[in-house]
Design a protein around this motif. Structure first.
Motif, short mmCIF file in Angstrom:
data_model
loop_
_atom_site.label_atom_id
_atom_site.label_comp_id
_atom_site.label_asym_id
_atom_site.label_seq_id
_atom_site.Cartn_x
_atom_site.Cartn_y
_atom_site.Cartn_z
N TRP A 94 11.44 13.03 5.88
CA TRP A 94 12.27 12.63 4.74
C TRP A 94 11.57 11.68 3.77
O TRP A 94 11.98 11.54 2.62
N GLY A 95 10.50 11.00 4.23
CA GLY A 95 9.87 10.04 3.33
C GLY A 95 8.48 9.64 3.77
O GLY A 95 8.02 9.94 4.88
N PHE A 96 7.82 8.95 2.84
CA PHE A 96 6.52 8.32 3.11
C PHE A 96 6.70 6.82 2.87
O PHE A 96 7.15 6.39 1.81
N ALA A 97 6.36 6.03 3.87
CA ALA A 97 6.61 4.59 3.82
C ALA A 97 5.44 3.85 3.20
O ALA A 97 4.28 4.13 3.52
N HIS A 98 5.75 2.92 2.33
CA HIS A 98 4.74 2.00 1.83
C HIS A 98 4.57 0.87 2.83
O HIS A 98 5.55 0.40 3.42
N VAL A 99 3.35 0.45 3.04
CA VAL A 99 3.05 -0.61 3.99
C VAL A 99 2.86 -1.92 3.24
O VAL A 99 2.14 -1.97 2.24
N GLN A 100 3.53 -2.96 3.71
CA GLN A 100 3.41 -4.28 3.08
C GLN A 100 2.68 -5.24 4.02
O GLN A 100 3.04 -5.36 5.19
N ASN A 101 1.67 -5.88 3.50
CA ASN A 101 0.95 -6.91 4.23
C ASN A 101 1.11 -8.23 3.47
O ASN A 101 1.28 -8.24 2.25
N ALA A 102 1.04 -9.33 4.20
CA ALA A 102 1.22 -10.64 3.59
C ALA A 102 0.05 -11.53 3.94
O ALA A 102 -0.51 -11.46 5.04
N ALA A 103 -0.33 -12.39 2.99
CA ALA A 103 -1.45 -13.29 3.23
C ALA A 103 -1.28 -14.58 2.44
O ALA A 103 -0.68 -14.59 1.35
N SER A 104 -1.82 -15.64 2.98
CA SER A 104 -1.90 -16.89 2.25
C SER A 104 -2.70 -16.67 0.97
O SER A 104 -3.63 -15.85 0.93
N LYS A 105 -2.37 -17.39 -0.08
CA LYS A 105 -3.11 -17.27 -1.33
C LYS A 105 -4.54 -17.79 -1.20
O LYS A 105 -5.34 -17.62 -2.12
N GLN A 106 -4.87 -18.39 -0.06
CA GLN A 106 -6.24 -18.83 0.18
C GLN A 106 -7.10 -17.69 0.74
O GLN A 106 -8.30 -17.89 0.98
N ILE A 107 -6.52 -16.52 0.93
CA ILE A 107 -7.25 -15.40 1.52
C ILE A 107 -7.59 -14.38 0.44
O ILE A 107 -6.74 -13.97 -0.35
N GLY A 108 -8.84 -13.96 0.40
CA GLY A 108 -9.28 -12.91 -0.49
C GLY A 108 -9.65 -11.66 0.29
O GLY A 108 -9.85 -11.71 1.52
N GLY A 109 -9.75 -10.54 -0.40
CA GLY A 109 -10.21 -9.30 0.23
C GLY A 109 -9.13 -8.37 0.73
O GLY A 109 -9.44 -7.27 1.17
N LEU A 110 -7.86 -8.82 0.69
CA LEU A 110 -6.77 -7.95 1.12
C LEU A 110 -6.25 -7.20 -0.09
O LEU A 110 -5.76 -7.81 -1.04
N GLY A 111 -6.38 -5.89 -0.07
CA GLY A 111 -5.99 -5.12 -1.24
C GLY A 111 -5.07 -3.97 -0.90
O GLY A 111 -4.76 -3.71 0.25
N SER A 112 -4.64 -3.28 -1.93
CA SER A 112 -3.76 -2.14 -1.79
C SER A 112 -4.58 -0.87 -1.61
O SER A 112 -5.63 -0.70 -2.23
N GLU A 113 -4.11 0.02 -0.77
CA GLU A 113 -4.78 1.28 -0.55
C GLU A 113 -3.78 2.32 -0.06
O GLU A 113 -2.60 2.00 0.10
N ARG A 114 -4.24 3.52 0.18
CA ARG A 114 -3.34 4.58 0.61
C ARG A 114 -3.34 4.76 2.12
O ARG A 114 -2.79 5.73 2.63
N THR A 115 -3.93 3.83 2.84
CA THR A 115 -3.86 3.83 4.30
C THR A 115 -2.99 2.67 4.75
O THR A 115 -2.59 1.82 3.95
N SER A 167 0.85 -1.19 0.00
CA SER A 167 0.00 0.00 0.00
C SER A 167 0.88 1.24 0.00
O SER A 167 1.65 1.46 0.94
N PRO A 168 0.80 2.08 -1.04
CA PRO A 168 1.64 3.28 -1.12
C PRO A 168 1.05 4.41 -0.26
O PRO A 168 0.43 5.34 -0.75
N THR A 169 1.27 4.33 1.03
CA THR A 169 0.63 5.26 1.96
C THR A 169 1.38 6.58 2.03
O THR A 169 2.50 6.72 1.54
N ASN A 170 0.76 7.54 2.68
CA ASN A 170 1.42 8.80 3.02
C ASN A 170 1.81 8.81 4.49
O ASN A 170 1.82 9.86 5.14
N GLY A 171 2.13 7.63 5.02
CA GLY A 171 2.60 7.54 6.39
C GLY A 171 3.97 8.17 6.52
O GLY A 171 4.92 7.78 5.83
N VAL A 172 4.10 9.13 7.40
CA VAL A 172 5.31 9.95 7.53
C VAL A 172 6.44 9.17 8.19
O VAL A 172 6.25 8.46 9.18
N GLN A 173 7.65 9.35 7.65
CA GLN A 173 8.90 8.92 8.29
C GLN A 173 9.71 10.19 8.57
O GLN A 173 9.96 10.98 7.65
N SER A 174 10.11 10.37 9.80
CA SER A 174 10.72 11.66 10.15
C SER A 174 11.83 11.51 11.18
O SER A 174 12.02 10.46 11.80
#
Length: 580
Positions: free
Chosen positions: A544-565, A342-349
């Motif tokens: 200095w930056g905005f961190a992207h958040v990475q989540n991981a899931a089994s391929k048997q799981i649906g509904g987990l998507g990319s977002e800006r949060t 998820s390409p978030t606008n979470g601040v790194q400072s």
């Protein structure tokens, strides 16, 4: 009604709609969803033009076009991750079709979510969560508003929310027929109880400051489902929909976090072992028809990232939230796991303390900003999973000043400023959280070019968030993705939750407080632009930056998507199993 179009991550609005103060009604069976963005209504629609350069475009909108009318934009598109799992270049990669969202949600089964919490404690408190209590709150509690994938608030338990033209009061009306887990109808008294509990000085919630502008002793009960909130003297309530949200669960008047942890979230509590696990069952009367999809949810706490990674690879858990880059790289080699970024606008400072003798001088703060190599920090500290920033938060906010030039590295100018301030050959200790340690080490290396000796001191989470933090000269920092006003209330506004920088500029404070009471976006933009120039020039945040958040899931799981949060893996009402 204004149409909001996401273009390269920046919301844009038709000029004629700016500043309109409107009443927003959620229409669950319509082809779109009305939501409030600081005093005017915006509508997401599946037929909006798509930007082919936006990494959240093609696959996500194709999916949303068939789902918006049913579930208020619960569709999420998948985005790139590390290595070969979901490598996505632009929006045309064929790998997108293998992402977690493909397929029709199925009902039934249990999903096990693994989170990392080194402490052996934790609670179920809706308003003062500790440990993994923040994550558990997404299962147990619902709010008046909730976050959309694009970091804007939309109505949840509320049917209507209207801010007054002077920005100093809100009228909020609940949906009809809402229930808590124990069967009690949700009413105005519960909403009043919830906000008074959250802001109770005796509870001492760290999030109470986000609602400090509310006059908790002056709340009007208009009828069984409607209340009116008022601001304190010289305060405004424009960002209420962003501040009374993540930790603002609505609870019943008989609520108790230990003996009666009842909410209106997608799951009701079945079992809780602090520091170990919690189990929940589906709440059949959840306010979103047909959701959640699974019968049971289990949240399992791990003491370290390595143990959780092994658990995911061995099938002991199904989802891992907020996975560090190192673990994401390991998981990317598995054919059983998807990584969703998820390409978030979470601040790194780096937070410079203006009360400390070193950083009391504006020239020193400017020097630190100038020797920072932001691109290097993103590549090395975030392993490329992020974007550079310009010492300002909330770039997605419609009031953000895009005209402020991006600050670039200038070591010579940094040295000159340090010499003028009498701080050549400066030595300073940088305190780092476990999550910020990598960035601190990279920054310390960069500082040598300017003749500065930075000693990195890594501390544990408990120490990092202790009152001692306000005495440190400089420390690592982060701010979750929010709008400008909500971010300021987290970081450096006059009543901020955690103002580690001790930034108390009188003009900035006056501008910020005026913006809190200005629903007209064009008028507010003028206030914010001046405030941001002050932050950029003499504030205490080196963003200095905005961190992207990475989540991981089994391929048997649906509904987990990319977002800006950062919340994709916590949307438990949207996760489902393919193998049920």
């Amino acid at each position: 009604m204004a149409v909001m179009i996401i273009h390269q991550g920046q919301p844009t609005y038709p000029a004629q709609e700016m500043g309109r103060v409107s009443r927003c009604r959620e229409k669950r069976r319509d082809n779109s969803t009305a939501l409030t963005w600081h005093g005017f209504c915006s509508r997401y629609r599946a037929d909006l033009p798509k930007d082919p350069h936006d990494p959240l475009c093609t696959s996500r909108h194709a999916k949303e076009s068939s789902m918006i009318s049913r579930r208020d934009l619960i569709g999420r598109g998948s985005l790139l991750a590390g290595s070969s799992l979901l490598l996505l270049s632009g929006c045309n990669s064929a790998k997108t079709e293998d992402g977690p969202l493909v397929g029709t949600p199925k009902r039934g089964g249990r999903i096990r979510v693994g989170t990392v919490d080194p402490s052996a404690a934790g609670n179920l408190d809706a308003h003062k969560p500790t440990g993994a209590g923040i994550i558990r709150g997404w299962a147990l509690y619902s709010k008046l508003w909730e976050w959309t994938p694009d970091v804007t608030p939309r109505l949840a338990l509320a049917e209507e929310a209207e801010i007054a033209p002077d920005g100093r009061s809100w009228v909020i009306r609940l949906k009809k027929g809402l229930e808590f887990h124990h069967g009690k109808t949700i009413g105005a008294d519960d909403v009043i109880f919830s906000i008074r509990r959250l802001t109770d000085p005796n509870l001492a919630s760290p999030f109470a400051a986000l609602l400090a502008p509310i006059d908790r002793d002056h709340i009007d009960r208009l009828d069984d489902r409607t209340i009116r909130l008022h601001a304190r003297a010289d305060q405004g309530l424009v960002p209420l929909s962003e501040t009374w949200i993540s930790f603002g669960g609505i609870v019943p008047t008989d609520y108790h976090p230990v003996t009666n942890p009842v909410g209106a979230g997608p799951f009701r509590l079945k079992e809780f072992s602090p520091g170990q696990r919690s189990v929940y069952t589906r709440f059949e009367n959840y306010f979103k028809p047909g959701q959640p999809y699974v019968d049971e949810l289990e949240i399992i706490e791990f003491k370290d990232q390595q143990a959780r990674t092994v658990a995911l690879l061995s099938g002991q858990i199904d989802v891992a939230d907020i996975v560090p880059a190192e673990q994401a790289r390991l998981l990317s080699g598995s054919s059983l796991v998807d990584i969703v970024e998820s390409p978030t606008n979470g601040v790194q400072s780096f937070d410079m303390n203006l009360k400390h003798p070193i950083f009391a001088d504006e020239r020193v703060r400017q020097a630190f900003r100038l020797f920072a190599d932001r691109g290097d920090l993103v590549q090395r500290a975030l392993q490329g999973k992020g974007r550079i920033a310009n010492d300002l938060y909330a770039p997605h906010d419609p009031t953000y000043d895009l005209a402020i030039p991006q600050r670039v590295r200038d070591v010579a100018q940094a040295r000159s400023l340090l010499k003028q301030a009498g701080k050549s050959d400066l030595a300073v200790e940088l305190v780092a959280s476990p999550a910020g340690a990598s960035a601190a080490l990279v920054f310390a290396e960069q500082a040598k070019d300017a003749g500065i000796n930075i000693r990195v001191k890594k501390v544990d989470e408990a120490t990092f968030y202790s009152p001692e933090a306000r005495t440190w000269a400089i420390s690592t920092g982060s701010i979750p993705a929010r709008g400008f006003l909500a971010s300021g209330l987290h970081a450096d506004a006059p009543t901020a939750v955690s103002n580690r920088t001790n930034f108390h500029d009188p003009r900035f404070g006056a501008l910020f407080n005026a913006a809190l009471a200005q629903p007209d976006i064009e008028k507010r933009k003028l206030l914010v632009h001046e405030a941001q120039k002050i932050q950029h020039q003499r504030g205490g945040l080196l963003i200095w930056g905005f961190a992207h958040v990475q989540n991981a899931a089994s391929k048997q799981i649906g509904g987990l998507g990319s977002e800006r949060t950062q919340f994709a893996a916590w949307r438990f009402d949207e996760l489902w199993r393919r193998d049920t």
